[in-house]
Design a protein around this motif. Sequence first.
Motif, PDB file in Angstrom:
ATOM      1  N   ARG A   1     -11.003   2.405   8.256  1.00  0.00           N
ATOM      2  CA  ARG A   1     -10.274   1.129   8.242  1.00  0.00           C
ATOM      3  C   ARG A   1     -10.860   0.145   9.250  1.00  0.00           C
ATOM      4  O   ARG A   1     -10.846  -1.066   9.023  1.00  0.00           O
ATOM      5  CB  ARG A   1      -8.778   1.363   8.540  1.00  0.00           C
ATOM      6  CG  ARG A   1      -8.031   2.032   7.392  1.00  0.00           C
ATOM      7  CD  ARG A   1      -7.993   1.203   6.135  1.00  0.00           C
ATOM      8  NE  ARG A   1      -7.295   1.875   5.051  1.00  0.00           N
ATOM      9  CZ  ARG A   1      -7.288   1.460   3.784  1.00  0.00           C
ATOM     10  NH1 ARG A   1      -7.936   0.364   3.454  1.00  0.00           N
ATOM     11  NH2 ARG A   1      -6.622   2.134   2.857  1.00  0.00           N
TER      12      ARG A   1
ATOM     13  N   LYS B   1     -14.460  -7.235   6.427  1.00  0.00           N
ATOM     14  CA  LYS B   1     -13.515  -8.230   5.879  1.00  0.00           C
ATOM     15  C   LYS B   1     -13.470  -9.467   6.742  1.00  0.00           C
ATOM     16  O   LYS B   1     -13.289 -10.584   6.259  1.00  0.00           O
ATOM     17  CB  LYS B   1     -12.101  -7.634   5.824  1.00  0.00           C
ATOM     18  CG  LYS B   1     -11.646  -7.172   4.477  1.00  0.00           C
ATOM     19  CD  LYS B   1     -10.130  -6.950   4.493  1.00  0.00           C
ATOM     20  CE  LYS B   1      -9.669  -6.251   3.223  1.00  0.00           C
ATOM     21  NZ  LYS B   1      -8.327  -5.702   3.345  1.00  0.00           N
TER      22      LYS B   1
ATOM     23  N   TRP C   1       0.048   7.869  10.487  1.00  0.00           N
ATOM     24  CA  TRP C   1      -0.767   7.136   9.528  1.00  0.00           C
ATOM     25  C   TRP C   1      -0.854   5.668   9.914  1.00  0.00           C
ATOM     26  O   TRP C   1      -1.909   5.057   9.892  1.00  0.00           O
ATOM     27  CB  TRP C   1      -0.116   7.292   8.154  1.00  0.00           C
ATOM     28  CG  TRP C   1      -0.786   6.571   7.037  1.00  0.00           C
ATOM     29  CD1 TRP C   1      -1.692   7.060   6.154  1.00  0.00           C
ATOM     30  CD2 TRP C   1      -0.565   5.190   6.674  1.00  0.00           C
ATOM     31  NE1 TRP C   1      -2.070   6.077   5.270  1.00  0.00           N
ATOM     32  CE2 TRP C   1      -1.397   4.927   5.562  1.00  0.00           C
ATOM     33  CE3 TRP C   1       0.221   4.158   7.184  1.00  0.00           C
ATOM     34  CZ2 TRP C   1      -1.444   3.687   4.933  1.00  0.00           C
ATOM     35  CZ3 TRP C   1       0.181   2.915   6.563  1.00  0.00           C
ATOM     36  CH2 TRP C   1      -0.651   2.702   5.447  1.00  0.00           C
TER      37      TRP C   1
ATOM     38  N   GLN D   1      -4.308   3.564  11.002  1.00  0.00           N
ATOM     39  CA  GLN D   1      -4.784   2.393  10.267  1.00  0.00           C
ATOM     40  C   GLN D   1      -4.737   1.130  11.116  1.00  0.00           C
ATOM     41  O   GLN D   1      -5.744   0.432  11.284  1.00  0.00           O
ATOM     42  CB  GLN D   1      -3.950   2.173   9.005  1.00  0.00           C
ATOM     43  CG  GLN D   1      -4.382   0.898   8.259  1.00  0.00           C
ATOM     44  CD  GLN D   1      -3.541   0.631   7.043  1.00  0.00           C
ATOM     45  OE1 GLN D   1      -3.802   1.114   5.964  1.00  0.00           O
ATOM     46  NE2 GLN D   1      -2.506  -0.189   7.236  1.00  0.00           N
TER      47      GLN D   1
ATOM     48  N   TRP E   1       6.151   3.603  13.209  1.00  0.00           N
ATOM     49  CA  TRP E   1       6.821   3.936  11.951  1.00  0.00           C
ATOM     50  C   TRP E   1       6.189   5.196  11.400  1.00  0.00           C
ATOM     51  O   TRP E   1       4.965   5.368  11.494  1.00  0.00           O
ATOM     52  CB  TRP E   1       6.648   2.758  10.991  1.00  0.00           C
ATOM     53  CG  TRP E   1       7.060   3.013   9.591  1.00  0.00           C
ATOM     54  CD1 TRP E   1       8.325   3.190   9.123  1.00  0.00           C
ATOM     55  CD2 TRP E   1       6.200   3.094   8.444  1.00  0.00           C
ATOM     56  NE1 TRP E   1       8.307   3.379   7.764  1.00  0.00           N
ATOM     57  CE2 TRP E   1       7.013   3.332   7.311  1.00  0.00           C
ATOM     58  CE3 TRP E   1       4.822   2.988   8.261  1.00  0.00           C
ATOM     59  CZ2 TRP E   1       6.502   3.458   6.025  1.00  0.00           C
ATOM     60  CZ3 TRP E   1       4.300   3.130   6.978  1.00  0.00           C
ATOM     61  CH2 TRP E   1       5.154   3.349   5.882  1.00  0.00           C
TER      62      TRP E   1
ATOM     63  N   HIS F   1      -2.454  -0.053  -4.388  1.00  0.00           N
ATOM     64  CA  HIS F   1      -2.969   0.987  -3.485  1.00  0.00           C
ATOM     65  C   HIS F   1      -2.623   2.361  -4.034  1.00  0.00           C
ATOM     66  O   HIS F   1      -3.484   3.199  -4.250  1.00  0.00           O
ATOM     67  CB  HIS F   1      -2.384   0.780  -2.078  1.00  0.00           C
ATOM     68  CG  HIS F   1      -2.562   1.949  -1.179  1.00  0.00           C
ATOM     69  ND1 HIS F   1      -1.508   2.647  -0.628  1.00  0.00           N
ATOM     70  CD2 HIS F   1      -3.676   2.582  -0.739  1.00  0.00           C
ATOM     71  CE1 HIS F   1      -1.972   3.642   0.103  1.00  0.00           C
ATOM     72  NE2 HIS F   1      -3.281   3.629   0.062  1.00  0.00           N
TER      73      HIS F   1
ATOM     74  N   HIS G   1       3.661   2.140   1.892  1.00  0.00           N
ATOM     75  CA  HIS G   1       2.784   2.058   3.057  1.00  0.00           C
ATOM     76  C   HIS G   1       2.686   0.656   3.628  1.00  0.00           C
ATOM     77  O   HIS G   1       1.778   0.345   4.387  1.00  0.00           O
ATOM     78  CB  HIS G   1       1.368   2.541   2.708  1.00  0.00           C
ATOM     79  CG  HIS G   1       1.338   3.919   2.150  1.00  0.00           C
ATOM     80  ND1 HIS G   1       1.250   4.159   0.802  1.00  0.00           N
ATOM     81  CD2 HIS G   1       1.407   5.124   2.751  1.00  0.00           C
ATOM     82  CE1 HIS G   1       1.256   5.461   0.604  1.00  0.00           C
ATOM     83  NE2 HIS G   1       1.355   6.073   1.764  1.00  0.00           N
ATOM     84  N   GLN G   2       3.634  -0.229   3.206  1.00  0.00           N
ATOM     85  CA  GLN G   2       3.715  -1.583   3.761  1.00  0.00           C
ATOM     86  C   GLN G   2       2.495  -2.460   3.467  1.00  0.00           C
ATOM     87  O   GLN G   2       2.195  -3.369   4.233  1.00  0.00           O
ATOM     88  CB  GLN G   2       4.005  -1.513   5.270  1.00  0.00           C
ATOM     89  CG  GLN G   2       5.316  -0.749   5.511  1.00  0.00           C
ATOM     90  CD  GLN G   2       5.749  -0.645   6.950  1.00  0.00           C
ATOM     91  OE1 GLN G   2       5.058  -1.082   7.862  1.00  0.00           O
ATOM     92  NE2 GLN G   2       6.921  -0.069   7.164  1.00  0.00           N
TER      93      GLN G   2
ATOM     94  N   SER H   1      -2.962  -7.200   3.194  1.00  0.00           N
ATOM     95  CA  SER H   1      -3.149  -6.232   4.279  1.00  0.00           C
ATOM     96  C   SER H   1      -3.542  -4.885   3.724  1.00  0.00           C
ATOM     97  O   SER H   1      -3.289  -4.574   2.557  1.00  0.00           O
ATOM     98  CB  SER H   1      -1.852  -6.079   5.078  1.00  0.00           C
ATOM     99  OG  SER H   1      -0.957  -5.245   4.374  1.00  0.00           O
ATOM    100  N   ALA H   2      -4.182  -4.079   4.600  1.00  0.00           N
ATOM    101  CA  ALA H   2      -4.427  -2.673   4.281  1.00  0.00           C
ATOM    102  C   ALA H   2      -3.051  -2.030   4.077  1.00  0.00           C
ATOM    103  O   ALA H   2      -2.078  -2.510   4.637  1.00  0.00           O
ATOM    104  CB  ALA H   2      -5.171  -2.012   5.435  1.00  0.00           C
ATOM    105  N   PRO H   3      -2.948  -0.974   3.327  1.00  0.00           N
ATOM    106  CA  PRO H   3      -4.044  -0.307   2.636  1.00  0.00           C
ATOM    107  C   PRO H   3      -4.398  -0.866   1.257  1.00  0.00           C
ATOM    108  O   PRO H   3      -5.184  -0.246   0.548  1.00  0.00           O
ATOM    109  CB  PRO H   3      -3.517   1.130   2.512  1.00  0.00           C
ATOM    110  CG  PRO H   3      -2.044   0.980   2.453  1.00  0.00           C
ATOM    111  CD  PRO H   3      -1.707  -0.207   3.296  1.00  0.00           C
ATOM    112  N   ALA H   4      -3.870  -2.010   0.886  1.00  0.00           N
ATOM    113  CA  ALA H   4      -4.244  -2.566  -0.412  1.00  0.00           C
ATOM    114  C   ALA H   4      -5.487  -3.430  -0.258  1.00  0.00           C
ATOM    115  O   ALA H   4      -5.669  -4.099   0.767  1.00  0.00           O
ATOM    116  CB  ALA H   4      -3.107  -3.409  -0.976  1.00  0.00           C
ATOM    117  N   SER H   5      -6.352  -3.418  -1.297  1.00  0.00           N
ATOM    118  CA  SER H   5      -7.480  -4.338  -1.263  1.00  0.00           C
ATOM    119  C   SER H   5      -7.587  -5.091  -2.588  1.00  0.00           C
ATOM    120  O   SER H   5      -8.194  -6.146  -2.649  1.00  0.00           O
ATOM    121  CB  SER H   5      -8.784  -3.602  -0.951  1.00  0.00           C
ATOM    122  OG  SER H   5      -8.877  -2.443  -1.752  1.00  0.00           O
TER     123      SER H   5
END
Lengths: 389, 103
Positions: A16, A23, A277, A281, A303, B45, B65-66, B78-82
Motif C-alpha cells: 500500500r 498514486k 489491517w 494500510q 478500528w 474491492h 473495509h471503509q 481511498s484504499a483499498p478500492a482502486s
Amino acid sequence: MTDRVVIVGAGQAGARAAEALRKGGFAAPISIYGDEAHEPYERPVLSKEGLASNGNALTGRVFPRPWYAQQGIDLHTSQRITAVDATAQRVISEGGESVAYAALLLCTGSRPRKLDLGEKAHYLRTAQDCEQLRGLLATGKPLLVIGGGFIGLEVAAAARARGLEVTVCEQQPTLLSRVLPEVVSSRIAALHRERGVSLQLEHDVSSHSRVAATKVVVVGVGVAPNSELAADAGAVVANGVVVDEYCRTSLPNVYAAGDVTNHFNPLLGRRLRLESWQNAQNQAIAAANNIAGKPTIYAEVPWFWSDQYDINIQMVGVMEPGMQLVWRGDRTAFGLIDERLVFAVGFNAGGDIRLAKRLIEIRAAIPGNKLADLSLNLKDLVRRQAVQN
Amino acid sequence: MTRHLVEGALELGEAEALAVEVAGKEIAVCRSEGQLHAISNVCTHQYALLSDGYIEDGTIECPMHQARFDLKTGAALSAPASEPVKVYRVLVEDGKAWVDVEP
C-alpha cells in the motif's frame, strides 16, 4: 546519489505504501523486499475463510504480480534484507547485494510468539501456515487451540464450521482481556460454548508440554514486532520501532509503518503498537506521503474486526480503565470516560461502530442514556454532535 | 436507457441509502447533501453492499473495509478500492424518483 525508495517488508503495508507513492505522482524507483515467496497479501483471511475446505490463503493478495512491474516497482520476494547501514544509507540483502536508498520504509511486521511445545505446535502467520493448517483440519482430528485471542478464536470457529471437535485453552480468566471488557468477552466465550467449543479458561499452558499426537495443535499467544533490523541499524526501538506521527524513526530518512511500529497517535495522545489491517494500510499510506514530501500526520481512531461463526465483531477506539460501559440494545457496547466516547464494540453492528468512530474522532460528549436509547437515531446524534463541535 | 421507478427514494433522509435491484443490477440509491445519487451497490474491492455503508460529504464508504467512493462520479477515493463504481442518473419527476439503467 540515488532517488530510490526502498521498502523492506513485502506485506500489506509495503504494497500500500508503494501504491500510495505512485498514486501521488512519485516517479523515482521503488524497490520492495520481502522474505516470503508470495507477492504482498493481507493476512485477515488466513484465520477465516482461508481455512475453509475450499479456502484460498491468497484471497487477500493486494495486487497481482504484474502490477508491480507495470508501476515501475521492483518486487523482490524470497529476499530477506539482513542489515541496514543507516550512515551509508544502504540495505544489504541475504544474497550480499547492497542497495542505496534515498528513503527507507520498514514494514517488517510481526512474528508469532512461540511456546516451548516443539514441532507439534502450529502457528498461523503466513499463507504457507494457512495452507498447512487447512490440510491438517481436513484430517478430521480434534483441534486444540492454545490461546484465546483473536487468532485462536477465529481458528476455533473455522474448525467448528468443518465439524471438528475443538478445545480452546486460555491462560487468563477471561478471553481477550487486553482488549475487551469482561462483560463483552464473556459474551464471546458464551458464543463459542454455544457452538460446541470446549473452552477452558485460567488454564495453565505449560500443562501441554507433552501434547497428544492425536490432536492438531494451534498456538496463538500473540506476536512480537520484527524490530531487530531497525535496532541493529541504531534506531530507537521499544515495543516496536519507535516512530512519530509522521512515521519517522530516529534514523534520518528511515520511516516505518504497520505492525512493527510503536507510534504516537495524536488523537489518543498516546503511543500504540497495533496489530490491525487498518494500521497496516493507513499508516503505510501516511508514511508514503511523508516520504514523497507531503507532510502527513497519521492519526486515526483504531478500528478492528474479527469474524467468528456468523458474527462480525468490530471494535473501535481503545479500551481504558475506569470506562463506563453502556449497551445499545444487545448488539453494541459503548465505553465512556467522563461522558466522552473512547471505545465501542459491536456484534453484527457495523453501522453503529462506524458512527462510534466518528463520535470518538470528534471527542463527542454524549450521556450514556442517549446512546442506549434505541428510539434515538445514532446518525442524528452524530450529526448534532458534529454541529456542536 | 430505460428509466426505472425507485420506490422510497424520495423518502430517504440525509445520509441514508436504499438497496434496489434494477434490470438485474444491484444499485444503491443514496441521499447526500440533499441530493439523490445512484451507484452500483457492489464495492469494487470485495463483495459488500455499499448501501450498508457510511455516507458523508457526497461520498459513501463501504462497510467492510471503509473504501470510499464519490457519489457523483463513482471514483474510488481511498484504499483499498482502486476501481470506480458505476454511476446512474437519477431523475425526479411527478413526485417520483427514477433511475436510468441500460437494459
